[in-house]
Design a protein around this motif. Structure first.
Motif, PDB file in Angstrom:
ATOM      1  N   GLU A  24     -64.116  87.853  15.247  1.00  0.00           N
ATOM      2  CA  GLU A  24     -64.148  89.312  15.175  1.00  0.00           C
ATOM      3  C   GLU A  24     -62.764  89.886  14.889  1.00  0.00           C
ATOM      4  O   GLU A  24     -62.638  91.041  14.475  1.00  0.00           O
ATOM      5  N   LEU A  25     -61.741  89.094  15.131  1.00  0.00           N
ATOM      6  CA  LEU A  25     -60.368  89.578  15.044  1.00  0.00           C
ATOM      7  C   LEU A  25     -59.637  89.131  13.789  1.00  0.00           C
ATOM      8  O   LEU A  25     -58.660  89.756  13.380  1.00  0.00           O
ATOM      9  N   MET A  26     -60.099  88.034  13.189  1.00  0.00           N
ATOM     10  CA  MET A  26     -59.359  87.452  12.057  1.00  0.00           C
ATOM     11  C   MET A  26     -60.262  86.522  11.262  1.00  0.00           C
ATOM     12  O   MET A  26     -61.337  86.122  11.724  1.00  0.00           O
ATOM     13  N   ASP A  27     -59.810  86.165  10.078  1.00  0.00           N
ATOM     14  CA  ASP A  27     -60.505  85.156   9.282  1.00  0.00           C
ATOM     15  C   ASP A  27     -60.200  83.771   9.849  1.00  0.00           C
ATOM     16  O   ASP A  27     -59.068  83.490  10.261  1.00  0.00           O
ATOM     17  N   VAL A  28     -61.214  82.930   9.877  1.00  0.00           N
ATOM     18  CA  VAL A  28     -61.058  81.537  10.293  1.00  0.00           C
ATOM     19  C   VAL A  28     -61.499  80.695   9.102  1.00  0.00           C
ATOM     20  O   VAL A  28     -62.634  80.809   8.640  1.00  0.00           O
ATOM     21  N   ALA A  29     -60.613  79.865   8.591  1.00  0.00           N
ATOM     22  CA  ALA A  29     -60.890  79.249   7.300  1.00  0.00           C
ATOM     23  C   ALA A  29     -60.230  77.878   7.165  1.00  0.00           C
ATOM     24  O   ALA A  29     -59.647  77.342   8.116  1.00  0.00           O
ATOM     25  N   SER A  30     -60.316  77.342   5.940  1.00  0.00           N
ATOM     26  CA  SER A  30     -59.636  76.111   5.581  1.00  0.00           C
ATOM     27  C   SER A  30     -58.992  76.325   4.212  1.00  0.00           C
ATOM     28  O   SER A  30     -58.775  77.471   3.804  1.00  0.00           O
ATOM     29  N   VAL A  31     -58.694  75.250   3.523  1.00  0.00           N
ATOM     30  CA  VAL A  31     -58.026  75.340   2.226  1.00  0.00           C
ATOM     31  C   VAL A  31     -58.725  74.426   1.220  1.00  0.00           C
ATOM     32  O   VAL A  31     -59.594  73.631   1.573  1.00  0.00           O
ATOM     33  N   ARG A  32     -58.331  74.537  -0.028  1.00  0.00           N
ATOM     34  CA  ARG A  32     -58.853  73.661  -1.073  1.00  0.00           C
ATOM     35  C   ARG A  32     -58.405  72.227  -0.814  1.00  0.00           C
ATOM     36  O   ARG A  32     -57.265  71.983  -0.404  1.00  0.00           O
ATOM     37  N   ARG A  33     -59.302  71.300  -1.049  1.00  0.00           N
ATOM     38  CA  ARG A  33     -59.040  69.890  -0.712  1.00  0.00           C
ATOM     39  C   ARG A  33     -57.965  69.266  -1.591  1.00  0.00           C
ATOM     40  O   ARG A  33     -57.926  69.459  -2.805  1.00  0.00           O
ATOM     41  N   VAL A  34     -57.080  68.521  -0.933  1.00  0.00           N
ATOM     42  CA  VAL A  34     -56.068  67.710  -1.616  1.00  0.00           C
ATOM     43  C   VAL A  34     -56.455  66.243  -1.441  1.00  0.00           C
ATOM     44  O   VAL A  34     -56.687  65.795  -0.315  1.00  0.00           O
ATOM     45  N   HIS A  35     -56.527  65.504  -2.523  1.00  0.00           N
ATOM     46  CA  HIS A  35     -56.918  64.104  -2.454  1.00  0.00           C
ATOM     47  C   HIS A  35     -55.703  63.212  -2.181  1.00  0.00           C
ATOM     48  O   HIS A  35     -54.558  63.572  -2.476  1.00  0.00           O
ATOM     49  N   GLN A  36     -55.980  62.053  -1.619  1.00  0.00           N
ATOM     50  CA  GLN A  36     -54.905  61.151  -1.213  1.00  0.00           C
ATOM     51  C   GLN A  36     -53.979  60.788  -2.362  1.00  0.00           C
ATOM     52  O   GLN A  36     -52.762  60.653  -2.170  1.00  0.00           O
ATOM     53  N   GLU A  37     -54.523  60.667  -3.546  1.00  0.00           N
ATOM     54  CA  GLU A  37     -53.678  60.295  -4.681  1.00  0.00           C
ATOM     55  C   GLU A  37     -52.698  61.406  -5.069  1.00  0.00           C
ATOM     56  O   GLU A  37     -51.766  61.182  -5.853  1.00  0.00           O
ATOM     57  N   ASP A  38     -52.887  62.591  -4.506  1.00  0.00           N
ATOM     58  CA  ASP A  38     -51.992  63.707  -4.796  1.00  0.00           C
ATOM     59  C   ASP A  38     -50.865  63.846  -3.772  1.00  0.00           C
ATOM     60  O   ASP A  38     -50.012  64.724  -3.915  1.00  0.00           O
ATOM     61  N   TRP A  39     -50.883  63.009  -2.742  1.00  0.00           N
ATOM     62  CA  TRP A  39     -49.811  63.054  -1.749  1.00  0.00           C
ATOM     63  C   TRP A  39     -48.511  62.551  -2.393  1.00  0.00           C
ATOM     64  O   TRP A  39     -48.512  61.650  -3.237  1.00  0.00           O
ATOM     65  N   THR A  40     -47.396  63.138  -1.977  1.00  0.00           N
ATOM     66  CA  THR A  40     -46.096  62.744  -2.505  1.00  0.00           C
ATOM     67  C   THR A  40     -45.103  62.542  -1.364  1.00  0.00           C
ATOM     68  O   THR A  40     -45.424  62.766  -0.191  1.00  0.00           O
ATOM     69  N   LEU A  47     -49.768  68.797   6.125  1.00  0.00           N
ATOM     70  CA  LEU A  47     -50.022  68.466   7.530  1.00  0.00           C
ATOM     71  C   LEU A  47     -51.417  67.899   7.730  1.00  0.00           C
ATOM     72  O   LEU A  47     -52.392  68.356   7.135  1.00  0.00           O
ATOM     73  N   ARG A  48     -51.487  66.897   8.615  1.00  0.00           N
ATOM     74  CA  ARG A  48     -52.747  66.339   9.080  1.00  0.00           C
ATOM     75  C   ARG A  48     -52.897  66.643  10.566  1.00  0.00           C
ATOM     76  O   ARG A  48     -51.958  67.070  11.224  1.00  0.00           O
ATOM     77  N   ALA A  49     -54.094  66.382  11.108  1.00  0.00           N
ATOM     78  CA  ALA A  49     -54.328  66.641  12.520  1.00  0.00           C
ATOM     79  C   ALA A  49     -53.335  65.868  13.387  1.00  0.00           C
ATOM     80  O   ALA A  49     -52.814  66.394  14.375  1.00  0.00           O
ATOM     81  N   ARG A  50     -53.044  64.633  13.007  1.00  0.00           N
ATOM     82  CA  ARG A  50     -52.125  63.812  13.807  1.00  0.00           C
ATOM     83  C   ARG A  50     -50.720  64.421  13.866  1.00  0.00           C
ATOM     84  O   ARG A  50     -49.994  64.235  14.843  1.00  0.00           O
ATOM     85  N   ASP A  63     -44.054  59.194   9.067  1.00  0.00           N
ATOM     86  CA  ASP A  63     -44.559  59.140   7.695  1.00  0.00           C
ATOM     87  C   ASP A  63     -45.010  60.522   7.222  1.00  0.00           C
ATOM     88  O   ASP A  63     -46.191  60.727   6.917  1.00  0.00           O
ATOM     89  N   PRO A  64     -44.116  61.496   7.166  1.00  0.00           N
ATOM     90  CA  PRO A  64     -44.524  62.832   6.731  1.00  0.00           C
ATOM     91  C   PRO A  64     -45.029  62.816   5.290  1.00  0.00           C
ATOM     92  O   PRO A  64     -44.541  62.050   4.455  1.00  0.00           O
ATOM     93  N   LEU A  65     -46.010  63.654   5.024  1.00  0.00           N
ATOM     94  CA  LEU A  65     -46.590  63.739   3.689  1.00  0.00           C
ATOM     95  C   LEU A  65     -46.258  65.080   3.047  1.00  0.00           C
ATOM     96  O   LEU A  65     -45.995  66.070   3.739  1.00  0.00           O
ATOM     97  N   PHE A  66     -46.309  65.107   1.729  1.00  0.00           N
ATOM     98  CA  PHE A  66     -46.007  66.313   0.976  1.00  0.00           C
ATOM     99  C   PHE A  66     -46.957  66.404  -0.214  1.00  0.00           C
ATOM    100  O   PHE A  66     -47.618  65.430  -0.584  1.00  0.00           O
TER     101      PHE A  66
END
Length: 214
Positions: A24-40, A47-50, A63-66
């Motif tokens: 009721e107070l804000m949008d709750v959402a996600s983002v467009r999917r990034v595939h593993q082969e696109d990690w740099t 960011l991941r849950a871990r 092992d930070p990802l970008f």
């Protein structure tokens, strides 16, 4: 009638708390999917849950990802950009772990792993973060995830998540006190008794507010 308790009195409470659902107070959402082969190995932090769990434990991430800046610009133009005051919360693994966005540095995250609460200052950021660490919301998340199953915290559950809210001024005062306690925890190497004090104090605030409403 006003909420009672020493800590509430210290915040100069003048209004009763109200219960709202986050959807009721804000949008709750996600983002467009990034595939593993696109990690740099460099670019915009991904960011991941871990990673959120590591942030909560003050642990380094080995092992930070970008993702590339170009991909970030393209995808964030569709999904939006994470802003200061927003809250990212783990939806898989150790569910319900919050991370408050406090910097304008661009970040992106793994969809399906993390829920994005687009706060946009609807709630004081510090108060919002500490609400998620308190037992009221944590109990709701665990109950909604189910018992005896591999629990997940979903966007729909996020929208239905209840939160108790005092005035904005009181939110700021309570958040400042909680942040001070977090500093003490760090200074004392997160000793158990200080950590429990922080959680118990915030839980007591919400219990007092619930008693007033009932």
């Amino acid at each position: 009638m006003k909420p009672q308790g020493k800590l509430l009195q210290q915040t100069n409470t003048t209004n009763a708390w109200e219960q709202r659902k986050l959807g009721e107070l804000m949008d709750v959402a996600s983002v467009r999917r990034v595939h593993q082969e696109d990690w740099t190995d460099e670019g915009v932090r991904f960011l991941r849950a871990r990673d959120l769990v590591s942030f909560a434990k003050n642990e380094s991430i080995e092992d930070p990802l970008f993702i590339s800046s170009e991909m970030y610009k393209e995808y964030s133009a569709q999904s939006g950009k994470v802003s200061v005051g927003d809250l990212l919360v783990t939806g898989v693994g150790t569910i319900g772990v919050p991370w408050l966005v406090t910097s304008d540095n661009p970040v992106y995250f793994k969809d399906g792993n993390i829920i994005w609460f687009k706060n946009r200052y609807s709630i004081d950021g510090g108060f919002f973060y500490h609400s998620f660490t308190a037992s009221a919301i944590q109990n709701y998340i665990n109950e909604a995830a189910g018992i005896g199953t591999v629990g997940t915290y979903t966007i729909e559950t996020g929208k239905k998540t209840p939160i108790w809210l005092p005035s904005r001024q009181e939110q700021r005062e309570i958040a400042a006190m909680m942040t001070h306690l977090d500093t003490l925890i760090t200074l004392h190497q997160r000793k158990c008794y200080v950590n429990q004090l922080s959680l118990c104090l915030f839980t007591k605030l919400q219990a007092d507010a619930a008693c007033v409403r009932s």
